[in-house]
Write a protein that holds these residues in place. Sequence first.
Motif, PDB file in Angstrom:
ATOM      1  N   PRO A 189      -0.090   5.565  -9.195  1.00 35.66           N
ATOM      2  CA  PRO A 189      -0.364   4.122  -9.258  1.00 35.66           C
ATOM      3  C   PRO A 189       0.142   3.450 -10.530  1.00 35.66           C
ATOM      4  N   ASP A 190      -0.017   4.093 -11.684  1.00 37.06           N
ATOM      5  CA  ASP A 190       0.466   3.489 -12.927  1.00 37.06           C
ATOM      6  C   ASP A 190       1.986   3.391 -12.941  1.00 37.06           C
ATOM      7  N   ALA A 191       2.646   4.424 -12.451  1.00 38.53           N
ATOM      8  CA  ALA A 191       4.114   4.397 -12.401  1.00 38.53           C
ATOM      9  C   ALA A 191       4.597   3.319 -11.437  1.00 38.53           C
ATOM     10  N   PHE A 192       3.878   3.137 -10.327  1.00 42.70           N
ATOM     11  CA  PHE A 192       4.281   2.100  -9.378  1.00 42.70           C
ATOM     12  C   PHE A 192       4.042   0.714  -9.970  1.00 42.70           C
ATOM     13  N   THR A 193       2.968   0.563 -10.739  1.00 41.79           N
ATOM     14  CA  THR A 193       2.753  -0.698 -11.454  1.00 41.79           C
ATOM     15  C   THR A 193       3.937  -1.006 -12.355  1.00 41.79           C
ATOM     16  N   ASN A 194       4.428   0.000 -13.068  1.00 40.89           N
ATOM     17  CA  ASN A 194       5.580  -0.196 -13.948  1.00 40.89           C
ATOM     18  C   ASN A 194       6.816  -0.626 -13.164  1.00 40.89           C
ATOM     19  N   ARG A 195       6.996  -0.048 -11.972  1.00 42.20           N
ATOM     20  CA  ARG A 195       8.138  -0.436 -11.134  1.00 42.20           C
ATOM     21  C   ARG A 195       8.045  -1.909 -10.712  1.00 42.20           C
ATOM     22  N   SER A 226       0.838  -1.198   0.000  1.00 43.83           N
ATOM     23  CA  SER A 226       0.000   0.000   0.000  1.00 43.83           C
ATOM     24  C   SER A 226       0.871   1.244   0.000  1.00 43.83           C
ATOM     25  N   MET A 227       0.475   2.213  -0.818  1.00 42.34           N
ATOM     26  CA  MET A 227       1.232   3.442  -0.998  1.00 42.34           C
ATOM     27  C   MET A 227       0.267   4.623  -1.025  1.00 42.34           C
ATOM     28  N   ARG A 228       0.844   5.815  -0.876  1.00 39.98           N
ATOM     29  CA  ARG A 228       0.063   7.050  -0.966  1.00 39.98           C
ATOM     30  C   ARG A 228       0.133   7.600  -2.386  1.00 39.98           C
ATOM     31  N   VAL A 240       0.060  -7.561 -12.146  1.00 42.02           N
ATOM     32  CA  VAL A 240      -0.054  -6.482 -11.169  1.00 42.02           C
ATOM     33  C   VAL A 240      -1.409  -5.791 -11.321  1.00 42.02           C
ATOM     34  N   ARG A 241      -2.077  -5.604 -10.197  1.00 37.26           N
ATOM     35  CA  ARG A 241      -3.362  -4.920 -10.212  1.00 37.26           C
ATOM     36  C   ARG A 241      -3.398  -3.901  -9.080  1.00 37.26           C
ATOM     37  N   ILE A 242      -4.092  -2.834  -9.341  1.00 36.29           N
ATOM     38  CA  ILE A 242      -4.211  -1.735  -8.383  1.00 36.29           C
ATOM     39  C   ILE A 242      -5.609  -1.752  -7.777  1.00 36.29           C
ATOM     40  N   ARG A 243      -5.648  -1.664  -6.467  1.00 30.04           N
ATOM     41  CA  ARG A 243      -6.924  -1.568  -5.768  1.00 30.04           C
ATOM     42  C   ARG A 243      -6.913  -0.272  -4.966  1.00 30.04           C
ATOM     43  N   PHE A 244      -7.902   0.549  -5.212  1.00 30.82           N
ATOM     44  CA  PHE A 244      -7.981   1.809  -4.483  1.00 30.82           C
ATOM     45  C   PHE A 244      -8.637   1.557  -3.136  1.00 30.82           C
ATOM     46  N   ALA A 245      -7.900   1.880  -2.090  1.00 32.16           N
ATOM     47  CA  ALA A 245      -8.298   1.536  -0.735  1.00 32.16           C
ATOM     48  C   ALA A 245      -9.481   2.375  -0.286  1.00 32.16           C
ATOM     49  N   GLY A 246     -10.090   1.923   0.804  1.00 33.45           N
ATOM     50  CA  GLY A 246     -11.174   2.690   1.386  1.00 33.45           C
ATOM     51  C   GLY A 246     -10.693   3.950   2.078  1.00 33.45           C
ATOM     52  N   ARG A 247      -9.376   4.135   2.145  1.00 28.93           N
ATOM     53  CA  ARG A 247      -8.777   5.311   2.777  1.00 28.93           C
ATOM     54  C   ARG A 247      -8.388   6.300   1.699  1.00 28.93           C
ATOM     55  N   ALA A 248      -8.861   7.508   1.804  1.00 27.68           N
ATOM     56  CA  ALA A 248      -8.623   8.512   0.766  1.00 27.68           C
ATOM     57  C   ALA A 248      -7.133   8.701   0.540  1.00 27.68           C
ATOM     58  N   GLY A 249      -6.743   8.685  -0.743  1.00 23.87           N
ATOM     59  CA  GLY A 249      -5.360   8.941  -1.091  1.00 23.87           C
ATOM     60  C   GLY A 249      -4.457   7.721  -1.056  1.00 23.87           C
ATOM     61  N   TRP A 250      -4.998   6.549  -0.766  1.00 17.23           N
ATOM     62  CA  TRP A 250      -4.209   5.317  -0.678  1.00 17.23           C
ATOM     63  C   TRP A 250      -4.601   4.340  -1.780  1.00 17.23           C
ATOM     64  N   PHE A 251      -3.660   3.494  -2.179  1.00 11.12           N
ATOM     65  CA  PHE A 251      -3.975   2.362  -3.048  1.00 11.12           C
ATOM     66  C   PHE A 251      -3.111   1.179  -2.631  1.00 11.12           C
ATOM     67  N   ILE A 252      -3.524  -0.009  -3.067  1.00 13.65           N
ATOM     68  CA  ILE A 252      -2.755  -1.226  -2.838  1.00 13.65           C
ATOM     69  C   ILE A 252      -2.391  -1.812  -4.198  1.00 13.65           C
ATOM     70  N   ALA A 253      -1.121  -2.105  -4.391  1.00 14.75           N
ATOM     71  CA  ALA A 253      -0.648  -2.792  -5.582  1.00 14.75           C
ATOM     72  C   ALA A 253      -0.371  -4.245  -5.225  1.00 14.75           C
ATOM     73  N   VAL A 254      -0.978  -5.153  -5.969  1.00 11.17           N
ATOM     74  CA  VAL A 254      -0.822  -6.594  -5.720  1.00 11.17           C
ATOM     75  C   VAL A 254      -0.190  -7.217  -6.950  1.00 11.17           C
ATOM     76  N   GLY A 255       0.903  -7.942  -6.740  1.00 19.36           N
ATOM     77  CA  GLY A 255       1.593  -8.597  -7.843  1.00 19.36           C
ATOM     78  C   GLY A 255       2.037  -9.998  -7.458  1.00 19.36           C
ATOM     79  N   THR A 256       2.257 -10.832  -8.464  1.00 20.34           N
ATOM     80  CA  THR A 256       2.639 -12.234  -8.267  1.00 20.34           C
ATOM     81  C   THR A 256       4.059 -12.453  -8.755  1.00 20.34           C
ATOM     82  N   ARG A 257       4.822 -13.215  -7.986  1.00 27.62           N
ATOM     83  CA  ARG A 257       6.165 -13.569  -8.418  1.00 27.62           C
ATOM     84  C   ARG A 257       6.115 -14.635  -9.505  1.00 27.62           C
TER      85      ARG A 257
END
Length: 215
Positions: A183-189, A157-159, A198-215
Motif C-alpha cells: 500500500p505505501d509503495a502504491f501511494t508513492n506511485r 482497489s488492489m491486492r 492520497v489515502r489508503i483504506r483497508f477494505a472489508g475483504r481480507a488482503g485488499w485495500f483501496i487507494a483514493v487520490g485527487t487530481r
Amino acid sequence: MGLRMSEVGEITRETCGRYDANASSYGEASEDYDRFPGLRAEVVEFARLAPRPLPVLDLGCGGGRDARLLASLGRTVIAGDYAPAMLEWARDRSRGREEGRTLGFLRLNTLALPLRDASLAGVWASGSLLHIPSVGMERALAEIYRVLAPAGIAAISMRIGDGEGWKKGGSLDGRRWFTFVDPDAFTNRLEAAGFTGVRIRFAGRAGWFIAVGTR
C-alpha cells in the motif's frame, strides 16, 4: 529479467480472454455484494466524493455491478472493459433497467483510454489494475490522471502483497496475470503520477485495500 512494455499487450489479451470465456458465470458470481464485505459502501462513498456533474468511469467494469449501482445513485456512468464478451454481458444485464438511461458502455484499454483530457469526475477501478504488469502501471495511472478533471477522484482497489505473475484458479479457470503491491509503495506511485491527498483504506475483504487520490 523484467518484462518489456511490448509484452503487456499479450498479457492483457490472455488475462481478459479468461473473462471473455467465462463472462456469464463470472458476471453472475460477482453480482451479489454480500460476497464482498464493505464493497457496496465503498462504491457509495466514491459516488459521493466524485464532483458533479461530469460522468464517472467504472474502469474494468466486469459484469457491470458497480456501474449499475453508481447509476442508481444518480451518476452518469461509463462502464468500460477490455473484454468484449464481458462488456456485452454487462450491457445485457443493464438493459431495460431505469438506471440504464445513465449508463454507457465502452471497450477500452487502460493504457490508452479513448476519452478526452479532463472529461471525468471520477475513475472507479475495482480489482482491475491488479491485472496490469508493473511495467505498465505508470502509464495506466498517467492515463487515469489525464482523463480526470481538476478535483476529480480516483479510487483503485488492489491486492496486498509482493510480486507479480501468472496465477491459476480462483474465481475463473485458466491462468490470469496478477500484480500484488504494498500500500505505501502504491501511494508513492499515485503521488508520482500527480495525485494529491492520497489515502489508503483497508477494505472489508481480507488482503485488499483501496487507494483514493485527487487530481
